[in-house]
Enzyme design. Structure first.
Site, mmCIF file in Angstrom:
data_model
loop_
_atom_site.group_PDB
_atom_site.id
_atom_site.type_symbol
_atom_site.label_atom_id
_atom_site.label_comp_id
_atom_site.label_asym_id
_atom_site.label_seq_id
_atom_site.Cartn_x
_atom_site.Cartn_y
_atom_site.Cartn_z
ATOM 1 N N GLY A 305 0.880 -1.152 0.085
ATOM 2 C CA GLY A 305 0.055 0.062 -0.010
ATOM 3 C C GLY A 305 0.999 1.183 -0.088
ATOM 4 O O GLY A 305 2.039 1.344 -0.418
ATOM 5 N N GLU A 306 0.413 2.314 0.468
ATOM 6 C CA GLU A 306 0.994 3.572 0.738
ATOM 7 C C GLU A 306 1.107 4.283 -0.849
ATOM 8 O O GLU A 306 1.967 5.208 -0.714
ATOM 9 C CB GLU A 306 2.420 3.467 1.420
#
Length: 339
Positions: A305-306
């Site tokens: 993610g991120e």
């Protein structure tokens, strides 16, 4: 607000009436492409990427000068069901890590010369536990979408969207199940490391949530309201705002793709300006991309993610634009063209 007074009505109208592609700009790019010093088609998908950039920026020589990664962080009441090995406090801790420059996304942004903004979405107030109640009421969900639209306020010409939120792969799986059907097993994966009993609780939570809210799930925005999260609503808003401002979007992994899927379910053309940066190792992501007819740029086995996958893909998009704008034509270079 719309004349009806219902917050979602403005978004429904917006989704129905989004600006379309600039086919003239696309045609100009394709015409120039065949004059560049290379065999026709030899840059493969890079040639399609630059045509996509032209289509959605309206620029006949598209460039990427101000790429931005926008990371949206939210917390989820469903984590009370013990579905993940990490506590929800990790979301705020990771937001602090982003601010300090210590996360993976910080390093990728440095490596690829990308801007980074992180949006903290009321982390101290998790959304409702979707196994017991709606995640948000309509006003909150619409307001969060509107907040997400502000992600582009500082100016950008390529938006990469990502997220941070403990429990949000559960949320993404519930959204995917509600939008596209199947079983919980089709969409639920390990996320941050849910195995054994944690995985069984995660599966049960997704089944229970979709069953509870079934009467409301014919409308994609209601799916977002009942099953979503603030970061997912904000990403949906950011995607819409980018479309209105002729900004192409690179979508990250499973959770970010769930935000795009809500818009796709409302109007399949609503995400035509989006490219999907990667296919996540989260098993539901590949299925979700297939449902939307989207092919990712990268397949690196990532599931962080991120916005990390979108940020890596941004460098490919930047290179595609530079190849098109910077390469000499056969005539300019004095190189003989093919017969």
């Amino acid at each position: 607000m719309s004349a009806s007074g219902l917050p979602f009505d403005d978004f429904r109208e917006l989704i129905r009436n989004l600006p379309g592609p600039d086919l003239g700009a696309e045609r100009a790019v394709r015409e120039r492409e065949v004059t560049l010093t290379k065999p026709a088609g030899s840059l493969g998908r890079l040639e399609e990427i630059v045509a996509w950039l032209a289509t959605w920026t309206g620029k006949r020589t598209p460039q990427v000068n101000r790429p931005l990664v926008a990371v949206f962080a939210g917390n989820h009441g469903v984590t009370a069901k013990n579905i993940t090995p990490f506590p929800p406090s990790v979301t705020a801790q990771m937001v602090e890590n982003f601010a300090a420059g210590g996360a993976a996304i910080n390093q990728i942004c440095i490596a690829n010369d990308l801007g980074l903004k992180v949006f903290d979405l009321a982390l101290e107030h998790p959304t409702g536990d979707i196994t017991e109640e709606a995640a948000m009421d309509e006003r909150t969900c619409a307001a969060t979408m509107a907040f997400g639209m502000e992600a582009i306020a500082g100016g950008t010409d390529l938006l990469c969207i990502g997220e941070m939120g403990i429990g949000n792969t559960t949320i993404a799986a519930a959204i995917a199940l509600a939008l596209f059907g199947g079983t919980a097993e089709d969409w639920v994966g390990p996320g941050t490391g849910s195995t054994g009993e944690l995985m069984q609780r995660k599966l049960a939570a997704v089944r229970q949530a979709v069953a509870l809210h079934q009467p409301h799930l014919q409308d994609p925005l209601e799916v977002l309201r009942c099953l979503g999260g603030r970061e997912i609503a904000a990403m949906a808003g950011a995607i819409l705002a980018a479309r209105m401002e002729k900004i192409p979007v690179i979508v990250d992994g499973f959770v970010a793709s769930a935000a795009a899927a809500v818009l796709y379910a409302a109007n399949p053309e609503a995400i035509d300006h989006c490219m999907f940066g990667q296919v996540s190792a989260e098993p539901g992501h590949r299925k979700l991309l297939a449902k939307m007819g989207k092919e990712p740029l990268l397949d690196l086995g990532m599931r962080l993610g991120e916005g990390t996958g979108a940020a890596l893909a941004a460098n490919i998009v930047k290179a595609a634009a530079l190849c098109h704008s910077g390469m000499a034509t056969f005539e300019q270079a004095g190189v003989s063209a093919s017969k």
